[in-house]
Design a protein around this motif. Structure first.
Motif, mmCIF file in Angstrom:
data_model
loop_
_atom_site.group_PDB
_atom_site.id
_atom_site.type_symbol
_atom_site.label_atom_id
_atom_site.label_comp_id
_atom_site.label_asym_id
_atom_site.label_seq_id
_atom_site.Cartn_x
_atom_site.Cartn_y
_atom_site.Cartn_z
ATOM 1 N N HIS A 600 16.840 -4.636 -3.065
ATOM 2 C CA HIS A 600 15.976 -4.598 -4.251
ATOM 3 C C HIS A 600 14.765 -5.505 -4.068
ATOM 4 C CE1 HIS A 600 14.805 -4.342 -8.467
ATOM 5 N NE2 HIS A 600 14.725 -5.665 -8.478
ATOM 6 N N LEU A 626 15.913 2.040 -9.184
ATOM 7 C CA LEU A 626 17.275 2.517 -8.954
ATOM 8 C C LEU A 626 18.188 1.477 -8.328
ATOM 9 C CD1 LEU A 626 16.448 6.150 -7.823
ATOM 10 C CD2 LEU A 626 17.576 5.454 -9.946
ATOM 11 N N SER A 627 17.643 0.317 -7.963
ATOM 12 C CA SER A 627 18.478 -0.771 -7.441
ATOM 13 C C SER A 627 18.426 -2.006 -8.341
ATOM 14 C CB SER A 627 18.040 -1.141 -6.020
ATOM 15 O OG SER A 627 16.675 -1.538 -5.998
ATOM 16 N N GLU A 629 19.001 -4.670 -11.471
ATOM 17 C CA GLU A 629 20.185 -5.115 -12.209
ATOM 18 C C GLU A 629 19.808 -5.896 -13.463
ATOM 19 O OE1 GLU A 629 22.175 -7.244 -9.064
ATOM 20 O OE2 GLU A 629 23.389 -5.485 -8.544
ATOM 21 N N LEU A 634 14.825 -3.074 -17.094
ATOM 22 C CA LEU A 634 15.052 -1.627 -17.065
ATOM 23 C C LEU A 634 14.765 -0.994 -18.424
ATOM 24 C CD1 LEU A 634 18.284 -1.539 -14.880
ATOM 25 C CD2 LEU A 634 16.158 -0.338 -14.344
ATOM 26 N N LYS A 656 15.029 7.747 -14.630
ATOM 27 C CA LYS A 656 15.623 6.944 -13.552
ATOM 28 C C LYS A 656 16.048 5.583 -14.081
ATOM 29 C CE LYS A 656 13.761 8.805 -9.197
ATOM 30 N NZ LYS A 656 13.475 10.165 -9.595
ATOM 31 N N ARG A 660 19.900 4.147 -14.297
ATOM 32 C CA ARG A 660 20.325 2.860 -13.739
ATOM 33 C C ARG A 660 20.960 1.987 -14.811
ATOM 34 N NH1 ARG A 660 22.870 0.639 -9.757
ATOM 35 N NH2 ARG A 660 22.251 -1.546 -9.368
ATOM 36 N N GLU A 663 24.455 3.192 -15.100
ATOM 37 C CA GLU A 663 25.296 2.799 -13.964
ATOM 38 C C GLU A 663 25.792 1.368 -14.083
ATOM 39 O OE1 GLU A 663 23.076 5.755 -10.695
ATOM 40 O OE2 GLU A 663 22.728 3.580 -10.660
#
Length: 809
Positions: A600, A626-627, A629, A634, A656, A660, A663
C-alpha cells in the motif's frame, strides 16, 4: 444431451440444408417468445433428428404431415426421412434467458427498459429456433421479428420494417449468406443507434439508452478502429467483407468479450467506458474489435467442420487482431498490453492437469469442445501462429490463407486443409515437425538458467516430452544497464555464460515457455526494477515472476520484496487476468505479515509521484484504494472527497472504495444498499453484489450463497460478482461453513446453472481461500463423482490452484 461428433458426421452425411426461415415474436411476454421455424433441406433415406429446446412444443410438420410432439426428448425430435427434398416446420414457445445465452433478456436498472440479444454459440441456438445444430450444416437465413413498436431490431442482415399494428412492428431480415447455426443472432430493444459508412460498408453502433452519452463520446474512436481494421484486413486478405452491414451491438450481461456473428457483432457493454479508462483498457477493446473483424473471414467465410478446430478460429483471430491494431491503428503498443492481459492466462492453463494440445483434441461432443475454449486456444495458439508467420514469411503465410478462403468460401474446412495451403504456398515444405511440437504436444517448456554449469536448461513436462526450438532474446544487466541479444535454445542444455549478472530470458516473449528468474536475478530485481525503462522488459519481468511463483520456483516473500520497490502499476488495466487482481487475491494473502501495508505504501508513493491526471496515477491510485486499511479515508474516497489532484471520483472508483470498506468490515449492508439506490446502473448493481458478499458477516455470505444455489435468480454478472466477494482471506471463520457446503451442495449448484455460466459459478464459488487438508480432500472426493465436463474442468483447475498456493505459502 450434447451432440456427439459421430452423430454430427452421420447427420451431415445424409442431409444438406437449403434454407431457414425463422419467425420470432418478442412482443407478447416478458418471460417467453413464440418461435416458428421452417427448414428446407434435402436428405437421403435416413433416420436423424432436429434440435429444439422449447418451453412448450406446439406443432411439428414434416412435408405437411404432423409429427407427434411427445417424441421430443433430450432436446431432440426424431425424423424418419425419405430420400428427396423436405420442409420441416416447428412451432414452439421458447424462454428468454438471463445467463448470457440463447435469447437473453435484460432489464436496465437505470430506466426499466428491456433489451434482448441472441447468443447461439456452441449449443444455445435450439433454445431460440429449431435447427440442425452443428457447424458444418450451413445455410442462408431469413428472419421475421415482431417487437414492441419503440424497439430497434438488427441482426445478421439489414432489418426492414414490413408491418405493424401500433403496439408492435414487424421486421424482415435476410436472406443471409450461408451461416452456421451458432452465428445466428437478433438484437432487439430500445437501443441507441449510430450509423456510418466506410468503403461501401454500412456501419452501425448500438447501446442501451442509459449508455447513449457514453456511446456518443466513444463512437469516433470505435468507428475509426473499424475503418482502419477493414482497410488492413482487405489489404492482407485480398477478399472483400461479404456480409453486408457491419453492426457492433454493445449488449448487457454478455459472457464473452464479444461474438463474431456475421453482420452483427455482439460485445459486452462494459467495453463502453462510462468512467476513467486507460490506454491498456482501450487497447484491449481495440484488440477485441479487430479480433471479431478477423473472424468475418476466418470463422465466418470459412467455418470449422467440427468443434475440434475451434482453436484455429480463435488463435487466428487473436493473432490477426493484435497484428492489425499494431500495424494499422494508433495502438502500436498493443503487444505490450496484450502481454500483461493474455500471456500468463495461456501459460498457466498450459501447465495445469487439464492442459490439452492446441490442435487435434478429440472433442467427442460439443460441450467437451467448449472446455478447450481457453487460454491455450487463444494465447498459445496466437503465439504459435506468430512463430509460423515468421518461419514461412508473410508472402507464404498470407498466400496460404488467401488460398484457404478461396477454396472453402462459405463452406467448412479443417486444420489439415489450412496447413496444406500453407505448405503449397511455401513451395511444398513440410510443416509436420512444427505441427507435432507446437500444436499437437501440450504443455509449456521450462527454461532455467543454471549458472554453475553456464547453460540454459530446457525441460518439457514429463507427461508430454517435446523437442522444441526456442528462438528468443535474452536481457542481461551490466554496467551499461540491460542489453539484449538473440539466443536460440535447441537442446536440453544451451551454453549461456552470464557470470553473476541478472538475466531475463525470453525478453520480448517471442516463444512460449516458462522462464522463472533464477535466485541471483530475483535478489537483484527489487533494486533494478525501479530504473527499468523498457516497458516490454518490465512486462516480461512481471510475467516471469508471476509464472515463477505459479511453478513454485519463486516464493511470495520474494515477490513481496519486488512489490515494495516496484509495484506493477505500469499494467494500467485492472481486468481479471491482469496483475492487480493477482497481487490482491493471490500474492498478498500468501505473503509475510506486513506485506499489504508495504505494498500500500509503495503504490501510494507511485500515485503521488505520477503526473496528475495521468494513467499511471489512476492505476496506482486504484491499487491504493484496494489495499487501504484506513476506514475514514476510504469513506471520504467513496464520497468523492479528499482525492488527489487529477483523480476523478467516477462510479467505478467510488465502488472500489466501498468494496474495500466491506472487505475490512468498515461498512454494512444498509450503507451499500443506499449507495446503490443513489446511483443505479448495470455496473453499480454488479459492484454492489461483490461488495455485499465481501462483508464479514454470515448474512452477507448467505446473500452470495443464495445466488450460487439458484435460490435467488439474478443475471450472470451478479452471480459471479457475489462469488468473487464471498471468499476473503481474513474471513476464514465466517466462510468455513460455506467451504463445507460447497462440496455438500455441489449438485444443487450445478443444477441451478447451465452452459457457460455453470462453469463460471463452479469456479467463482470454490473455497480458494481455505488452504487446508479438508478442502483439498473434499475437492479430490468431488472429482470422483460423475460430473459434467465443464464442472470437472473447472473443479480440477481450482484444485490445482489450491495445491499450488498451499505449496508456496
Amino acid at each position: 444431451m450434447s451432440l456427439t461428433r459421430a452423430e454430427a458426421e452421420h447427420r451431415a452425411s445424409v442431409l444438406s440444408v437449403t434454407s431457414y426461415d425463422v419467425e420470432l415474436d418478442l412482443s407478447s411476454s416478458e418471460e417467453t417468445f413464440r418461435s416458428l421455424t421452417t427448414i428446407r433441406f434435402r436428405s437421403e433415406r435416413a433416420q436423424t433428428f432436429v434440435d429444439v429446446k422449447p418451453r412448450a412444443l406446439h406443432a411439428v410438420r414434416l412435408d405437411g404431415r404432423p409429427l407427434d410432439v411427445e417424441g421430443l426428448g433430450d432436446a431432440r425430435l426424431g425424423l424418419d426421412l425419405a430420400a428427396g427434398e423436405h420442409e420441416l416446420v416447428v412451432e414452439a414457445t421458447m424462454g428468454f434467458r438471463n445467463d448470457g445465452e440463447g435469447l437473453h433478456r435484460s432489464v436496465d436498472p437505470v430506466d426499466g427498459n428491456a433489451y434482448v440479444y441472441g447468443m447461439s454459440f456452441m449449443d444455445a441456438a435450439p433454445s431460440v429456433f429449431a435447427c440442425f445444430d452443428q457447424p458444418d450444416l450451413k445455410a442462408p437465413y431469413s428472419l421475421r421479428v415482431t417487437a414492441p413498436a419503440d424497439w430497434l431490431v438488427v441482426g445478421n442482415a439489414p432489418a426492414v420494417e414490413v408491418g405493424g399494428d401500433g403496439a408492435a412492428k414487424q421486421w424482415a431480415l435476410g436472406p443471409t449468406q450461408p451461416l452456421a447455426t451458432y452465428f445466428v443472432t437478433v438484437v432487439a430493444g430500445p437501443y441507441h443507434l449510430i450509423r456510418d459508412e466506410h468503403d461501401g460498408i454500412p456501419l452501425g453502433l448500438s447501446s442501451r439508452q442509459s449508455l447513449a452519452a457514453t456511446l456518443d463520446r466513444e463512437a469516433e474512436e470505435l468507428l475509426t478502429l473499424t475503418r482502419q481494421s477493414f482497410d488492413e484486413l482487405h489489404r492482407l486478405f485480398g477478399i472483400r467483407y461479404p456480409f453486408g452491414d457491419y453492426h457492433q451491438a454493445f449488449v448487457p450481461e454478455f459472457n464473452a468479450g464479444a461474438m463474431e456473428n456475421p453482420g452483427c457483432i455482439t460485445l459486452r457493454d462494459p467495453l463502453l467506458f462510462e468512467g476513467a479508462s486507460t490506454r491498456a483498457d482501450r487497447s484491449f477493446r481495440a484488440n477485441i474489435i479487430a479480433h471479431e473483424m478477423a473472424h468475418q473471414w476466418f470463422g465466418n467465410i470459412v467455418t470449422p467442420q467440427w468443434w475440434d478446430d475451434l482453436w484455429l478460429n480463435e488463435s487466428f483471430a487473436e493473432y490477426m487482431g493484435l497484428r492489425v491494431i499494431t500495424d494499422a491503428t494508433e495502438y502500436a503498443d498493443g503487444p505490450l498490453h496484450d502481454s500483461y492481459a493474455r500471456r500468463t492466462w495461456g501459460i498457466t492453463a498450459d501447465q495445469r492437469p487439464t492442459t490439452h494440445p492446441v490442435a487435434g483434441n478429440a472433442a467427442p461432443d460439443a460441450l467437451s469442445a467448449l472446455q478447450n475454449f481457453d487460454g491455450i486456444s487463444y494465447a498459445r495458439g496466437s503465439n504459435v501462429l506468430r512463430q509460423l508467420a515468421r518461419r514461412l514469411g508473410d508472402e507464404a503465410f498470407l498466400g496460404g490463407v488467401r488460398e484457404h478462403f478461396e477454396l472453402h468460401r462459405f463452406g467448412n474446412a479443417t486444420m489439415h486443409d489450412l496447413f496444406a495451403s500453407w505448405e503449397r504456398a511455401a513451395g511444398g515444405a513440410s510443416l509436420d515437425g512444427f505441427v507435432k511440437d507446437w500444436l499437437l504436444t501440450p504443455g509449456a517448456d521450462r527454461l532455467d538458467l543454471d549458472r554453475s554449469a553456464g547453460v540454459v536448461r530446457r525441460t518439457s513436462p514429463a507427461a508430454y516430452p517435446a523437442d522444441r526450438r526456442h528462438d528468443l532474446v535474452v536481457a542481461i544487466h551490466g554496467p551499461d544497464g540491460w542489453t539484449q541479444r538473440p539466443f536460440v535454445v535447441d537442446g536440453p542444455a544451451t551454453p549461456l555464460d552470464a557470470g553473476d549478472a541478472p538475466v531475463l530470458l525470453d525478453a520480448v516473449e517471442s516463444t512460449w515457455a516458462v522462464c522463472p528468474p533464477d535466485a541471483v536475478t530475483m535478489a537483484a530485481l527489487p533494486a533494478l526494477a525501479p530504473a527499468m525503462v523498457d516497458p516490454q522488459l518490465r512486462a516480461t519481468m512481471w510475467n516471469s515472476v508471476r509464472l515463477g511463483m505459479f511453478e513454485g520456483a519463486i516464493t511470495p516473500a520474494q515477490v513481496a520484496e519486488l512489490l515494495a520497490t516496484a509495484p506493477p502499476v505500469e499494467d494500467t488495466s485492472d481486468g481479471a487476468r491482469n496483475l492487480l487482481p493477482w497481487v490482491l487475491e493471490t500474492v498478498l494473502p500468501l505473503a509475510p505479515a506486513g506485506t499489504t501495508q508495504r505494498y500500500h505504501a509503495a503504490v501510494r508513493r507511485a500515485a503521488g509521484a505520477a503526473a496528475p491526471g495521468s494513467e499511471l496515477q489512476l492505476s496506482a491510485f486504484r491499487a491504493t484504494v484496494l489495499s487501504a486499511e484506513d476506514a475514514g479515508e476510504l469513506e471520504r474516497w467513496a464520497a468523492g472527497e479528499d482525492l488527489p489532484e487529477g483523480i476523478v471520483a467516477d462510479s467505478d472508483l467510488r465502488w472500489k472504495a466501498r468494496r474495500r470498506l466491506a472487505e475490512i468490515g468498515a461498512t454494512d449492508r444498509a450503507a451499500l444498499d443506499a449507495a446503490l439506490a443513489a446511483e443505479r446502473s448495470g455496473a453499480a448493481t454488479v459492484h454492489h453484489a461483490r461488495a455485499v458478499s465481501s462483508l464479514p458477516t454470515a448474512e452477507a455470505k448467505e446473500f452470495a450463497w443464495a445466488r450460487a444455489t439458484g435460490e435467488v435468480s439474478v443475471p450472470n454478472y451478479e452471480v459471479k460478482a457475489a462469488g468473487h466477494g464471498l471468499w476473503q482471506a481474513g474471513q476464514l471463520d465466517i466462510t468455513a461453513p460455506f467451504a463445507t457446503a460447497y462440496f455438500e451442495q455441489l449438485a444443487t449448484i450445478i443444477g441451478a446453472h447451465q452452459g457457460w455460466v455453470q462453469g463460471d459459478v463452479v469456479e467463482a464459488y470454490f473455497p480458494i481461500t481455505h488452504l487446508d487438508d479438508a478442502t483439498e480432500g473434499a475437492a479430490v472426493a468431488a472429482l470422483e463423482q460423475d460430473l459434467p465436463g465443464a464442472v470437472r474442468r473447472r473443479l480440477t483447475d481450482r484444485l490445482d490452484e489450491l495445491r499450488r498456493r498451499r505449496a508456496v505459502r
